[in-house]
Design a protein around this motif. Structure first.
Motif, PDB file in Angstrom:
ATOM      1  N   ARG A  33       0.857  -1.184   0.000  1.00 32.37           N
ATOM      2  CA  ARG A  33       0.000   0.000   0.000  1.00 32.37           C
ATOM      3  C   ARG A  33       0.894   1.235   0.000  1.00 32.37           C
ATOM      4  NH1 ARG A  33      -1.974  -2.240   4.803  1.00 32.37           N
ATOM      5  NH2 ARG A  33      -3.073  -4.114   4.279  1.00 32.37           N
ATOM      6  N   ASN A  35       1.579   5.160  -0.521  1.00 28.84           N
ATOM      7  CA  ASN A  35       0.925   6.465  -0.571  1.00 28.84           C
ATOM      8  C   ASN A  35       1.975   7.535  -0.287  1.00 28.84           C
ATOM      9  OD1 ASN A  35       1.304   6.379   2.209  1.00 28.84           O
ATOM     10  ND2 ASN A  35      -0.804   5.712   2.613  1.00 28.84           N
ATOM     11  N   ARG A  36       1.539   8.758  -0.316  1.00 27.59           N
ATOM     12  CA  ARG A  36       2.476   9.874  -0.175  1.00 27.59           C
ATOM     13  C   ARG A  36       3.162   9.866   1.197  1.00 27.59           C
ATOM     14  NH1 ARG A  36       0.605  15.471   0.900  1.00 27.59           N
ATOM     15  NH2 ARG A  36       2.541  16.577   1.152  1.00 27.59           N
TER      16      ARG A  36
END
Length: 121
Positions: A33, A35-36
Motif C-alpha cells: 500500500r 501512498n504519499r
C-alpha cells in the motif's frame, strides 16, 4: 574432516539463508500500500521541514544525551575485565574500581544536570 570451524560456517550459512528467505517472503507476501505519507521522511511525528527551527542549530541536549551514553559505555567497557578477574584481585583493586565508578557517575551526571540535559521540554 575434523575442522573446528565447520559448525560455525554451517551456522553462518543457516543464518544468512534464514535472513534472505525472511526478507524475500515478506516482499512477495506482504501488503503493498504505497501512498504519499510512506515516502516522506519520519521525524518523530513532526512534519518535516527543509530547515531546522532556529536557523539549523541542533539543541545541545542531543549531544549531552549522546555523551552520557558514551560515558556509560566506557564504564561498562572497564567493568568487563574487572568482573572477569574479580576473584583474583585485591581489596585495593576493588577500591580503585569503586572510586572510578563514583567519579564517572557523579562527574558525568553533574555536568549533564548542570547543562540541562536531563530536562526535556
Amino acid at each position: 574432516m575434523n575442522n573446528p570451524y565447520v559448525p560455525l560456517l554451517v551456522l553462518l550459512v543457516l543464518g544468512a539463508g534464514f535472513a534472505v528467505l525472511s526478507v524475500g517472503t515478506s516482499l512477495v507476501v506482504g501488503p503493498k500500500r504505497y501512498n504519499r505519507a510512506k515516502f516522506e521522511a519520519y521525524e518523530c511525528g513532526i512534519q518535516p521541514t527543509p530547515r531546522a527551527q532556529g536557523g539549523g542549530r541542533v539543541p545541545v541536549k542531543y549531544f549531552l544525551t549522546g555523551m552520557l551514553f558514551i560515558i556509560f559505555d566506557v564504564e561498562a567497557l572497564f567493568l568487563y575485565p574487572f568482573a572477569v578477574a574479580f576473584d583474583q584481585l585485591s581489596l585495593w583493586a576493588l577500591g580503585a574500581m569503586v572510586v572510578f565508578l563514583l567519579n564517572a557517575f557523579f562527574i558525568a551526571d553533574a555536568y549533564v544536570w548542570k547543562r540541562g540535559g536531563l530536562e526535556w521540554d
